[in-house]
Design a protein around this motif. Structure first.
Motif, PDB file in Angstrom:
ATOM      1  N   UNK A   1     -12.585   3.889 -18.699  1.00  0.00           N
ATOM      2  CA  UNK A   1     -11.865   2.787 -18.053  1.00  0.00           C
ATOM      3  C   UNK A   1     -10.890   3.311 -16.999  1.00  0.00           C
ATOM      4  N   UNK A   2     -10.250   4.447 -17.244  1.00  0.00           N
ATOM      5  CA  UNK A   2      -9.362   5.052 -16.245  1.00  0.00           C
ATOM      6  C   UNK A   2     -10.160   5.474 -15.019  1.00  0.00           C
ATOM      7  N   UNK A   3     -11.354   6.024 -15.214  1.00  0.00           N
ATOM      8  CA  UNK A   3     -12.192   6.442 -14.091  1.00  0.00           C
ATOM      9  C   UNK A   3     -12.625   5.238 -13.271  1.00  0.00           C
ATOM     10  N   UNK A   4     -13.027   4.154 -13.925  1.00  0.00           N
ATOM     11  CA  UNK A   4     -13.439   2.941 -13.204  1.00  0.00           C
ATOM     12  C   UNK A   4     -12.278   2.386 -12.395  1.00  0.00           C
ATOM     13  N   UNK A   5     -11.096   2.305 -12.991  1.00  0.00           N
ATOM     14  CA  UNK A   5      -9.925   1.792 -12.280  1.00  0.00           C
ATOM     15  C   UNK A   5      -9.559   2.696 -11.105  1.00  0.00           C
ATOM     16  N   UNK A   6      -9.634   3.990 -11.277  1.00  0.00           N
ATOM     17  CA  UNK A   6      -9.325   4.927 -10.193  1.00  0.00           C
ATOM     18  C   UNK A   6     -10.328   4.786  -9.041  1.00  0.00           C
ATOM     19  N   UNK A   7     -11.589   4.631  -9.369  1.00  0.00           N
ATOM     20  CA  UNK A   7     -12.594   4.449  -8.303  1.00  0.00           C
ATOM     21  C   UNK A   7     -12.368   3.149  -7.541  1.00  0.00           C
ATOM     22  N   UNK A   8     -11.936   2.113  -8.239  1.00  0.00           N
ATOM     23  CA  UNK A   8     -11.629   0.869  -7.530  1.00  0.00           C
ATOM     24  C   UNK A   8     -10.453   1.046  -6.574  1.00  0.00           C
TER      25      UNK A   8
END
Length: 55
Positions: free
Chosen positions: A44-51
């Protein structure tokens, strides 16, 4: 209308949707991970960072 929606709230809503879709797709792989809760958290941290980086 005058309704203010903070940008972080929009990012979090989109990230939650993407996270749920990816979670359903990769569910068997997540259960094989060493620590499934930790794997979900960092995904979830990776998805938020990519956004943040690409939107």
């Amino acid at each position: 209308m005058g309704l203010y929606i903070p940008p972080l709230f929009i990012y979090l809503c989109v990230a939650m949707g993407v996270y749920l879709i990816l979670g359903n797709i990769f569910e068997p792989m997540i259960e094989q991970a060493w620590h499934p809760g930790l794997f979900r958290f960092f995904s979830s941290i990776i998805v938020l960072s990519l956004l943040f980086l690409y939107l």
